[in-house]
Design an enzyme around this catalytic site. Sequence first.
Site, PDB file in Angstrom:
ATOM      1  N   GLU A   8       0.615  -1.309  -0.011  1.00 43.96           N
ATOM      2  CA  GLU A   8      -0.077  -0.085  -0.020  1.00 43.96           C
ATOM      3  C   GLU A   8       0.765   1.186   0.057  1.00 43.96           C
ATOM      4  O   GLU A   8       0.600   2.501  -0.471  1.00 43.96           O
ATOM      5  CB  GLU A   8      -0.970  -0.062   1.299  1.00 43.96           C
ATOM      6  N   ASP A 103      -2.814  -2.754   3.477  1.00 49.21           N
ATOM      7  CA  ASP A 103      -2.937  -2.795   4.831  1.00 49.21           C
ATOM      8  C   ASP A 103      -4.102  -3.939   5.226  1.00 49.21           C
ATOM      9  O   ASP A 103      -5.036  -3.826   4.292  1.00 49.21           O
ATOM     10  CB  ASP A 103      -3.226  -1.366   5.396  1.00 49.21           C
ATOM     11  N   ASP A 105      -7.030  -4.181   6.462  1.00 46.33           N
ATOM     12  CA  ASP A 105      -8.419  -3.855   6.586  1.00 46.33           C
ATOM     13  C   ASP A 105      -9.176  -3.447   5.453  1.00 46.33           C
ATOM     14  O   ASP A 105      -8.643  -3.859   4.338  1.00 46.33           O
ATOM     15  CB  ASP A 105      -8.196  -2.440   7.521  1.00 46.33           C
ATOM     16  N   TYR A 320       0.519  -2.620  13.432  1.00 47.14           N
ATOM     17  CA  TYR A 320      -0.152  -1.683  12.518  1.00 47.14           C
ATOM     18  C   TYR A 320      -1.076  -0.733  13.494  1.00 47.14           C
ATOM     19  O   TYR A 320      -1.705  -0.937  14.198  1.00 47.14           O
ATOM     20  CB  TYR A 320      -1.139  -2.787  11.747  1.00 47.14           C
TER      21      TYR A 320
END
Length: 711
Positions: A8, A103, A105, A320
Amino acid sequence: MRELYLAEKPDIGRALAGYLWPEGDYHKEKGFLQKGDTTVSWAFGHILGLAAPEAYGEEYKQWANYPVLPKTWILKPASAAREQLMTIKKLLAETDVVIHAGDPDREGQLLIDEILQYLKFKGQVKRILINAKDDASLKRAFDQIVDNKKFRNLYEAGLGREQADWLVGMNLSRAYTVNARRYGYEETFRIGRVKVPTLALVVKREKEIQGFKPQKYYELQGKFQKDGVLFSATLHPGDKLPLDAEGRIKDQTVLQAIKLKVEHGKVTVKTAASKNLRQNPPLPHSLDTLQVEANKRYGYSPKEVLDTVQALYENKYVSYPRSDCNYIPLSQKDDAVRILPVLQKLGLAGAEGADLSLVSKAFNDAKITAHHALIPTGVMPKKLDEKERRIYTLIAQKYIVQFYPACEFQKTSFSLQVADEIFTGSGKTIQKLGFKAIEKDEKEEKTEESNLRLPALAVGDELVKGEYSLANKLTTAPKRFTEGSLLAAMANIWRYVDADNPNREKLKEVKGIGTPATRDTIIAELQMESIKGKPVTPCLKKVKKELIPTDFGISLIEHVDESLTLPDTTAEMEYALSEIAAGKKQLSVYMDEMITMIQDNIRFAEEHEFPLPKGYGREICPICGEGELVRHYSAKVKKYFYLCSSPDCVSPESGKKIFYEDDHGKPLIVKCPDCKTVLVRLPGKNGPFWLCNACKKTFNDVAGHPDFKKK
């Protein structure tokens, strides 16, 4: 097989390369790193975004044209990232397998998947979930690479969030702004799916404060003694006494009479019950709980905390940062063997005495979402500034207490009979400090019970007579939100949903409105006074630490459909997104629901009257007496100004249009102190000055106003 790891952000790309090739023997190219058949590249966050309305038709350049409901969505590369996107495109043409390293999520899943779809990649895609950048965490991530198809639902949830936010923002901002301007509003109604209910929380709280009238009430308190131990209790008023709706006594004379009655009365223990209780260590931090604590302790804004913890993450010191989880996988408990010695060397309280044999409730695989709680990685921090040190310590302390036992205490509740009156009290006695030996509860310390030590009380015991006093009390207004408490409200939005709402319990699962990564931005945007250099009217202002709605912020909430302002409305949208992520709801159904909601709001905006608030309105032109002074914006000088709406209105002295300065949203009309002619502000060699076109007098400019003391 030619593999491409697509991260990312560049820092994750470098961490991947460092793990893949610890010797550093790889080629560094612009936009990627490579060795053999393996390449690592990256995005710069969202390098693709949904196109502006005019991409769906030139007519949509005009705000009056709505709704904009795309059937096929158009993605547009960010101008600053075009070169990197072309680099990724070339690499994909030479790639067999992509390892998606976005990431862990919803947004991270969407971001990389969008790139692969936009560039029409047809090869195999796998997924790696990186929760921290230290070697142990990376090894764990590499050991668990899976097929990216497992995350299709998570991608669709991200897509639903992105498209729904666009539809709400683009359509309803237009609908409300265009229709409000028909009634004289000049501001832009910036409507956001999360922004409006967040603002509504502050507006509702402010109205409660403004409407609050403090009420006096009284309590009768008693001091008692047994076995040489002093303790206290308060009169429990019976139903026969004159009580208000909250069960309080407002007539002081009533308690004065009771005081006279009990002063010489016999004191007998009527009830006494003790319970042994345990308080487990608090869970490790998620981003929102960290932001709340750092705001309360140090006054840091949510954005400051996110930026700081992001820097700690990029240096491999913590896991994170954008996590909404407070739990740790059970498999990572053994990492404490290497993490705690680092915290011990740093001199953090409790690190030395931690008991690694303990398994706190924080280690729970069933509670893990896409990522786990914020914890130290075991990499020794170096050269931390004060803010980084404080934030790191907050994270580390919550990790350390997981290796301490529960606090054990005894809670005793009792009642005393004096004459025919009842006094009640309670006390808490700590038996084993447990984790509280190293982590004090500030709230508990501030509201410390007077009965920290109680004598042994048994029913029927007779005590030495009490000493009584009347306490004057005053009801207090609810507290204004701070950035920290507003963030906590967003994260725990179910608390602000009506108790009889059938979805209230279900909404606890949603973990709030917005995401850990966006809540700080939403709060900041509500306070913005300019966007891209252009002034805007803020909806919130910060006075000291408190957030107060502006007049426009209050007007916005009063004039949008109530459904937009209710916290449960957007929380239910978040719940729908979580259902999509879990495969329990179809994206198409959700989008149909969103379009229906938007159409309902457009109808509301078009049928609604937008009366201007008191004191709001345009000034009548002081020159012609007929036209109104209308606000305009100059992109050239980047400021607002006012002109008369009448095209024929000019200065009778100069024959030219008069431009009026903007003074906090109102035209600045200043007249000559001698002849009462309207002054004009002009540029000069030594800066601006003010001129009277009639008597030709000039005045110095001081902070945008004429100085009548010095000519």
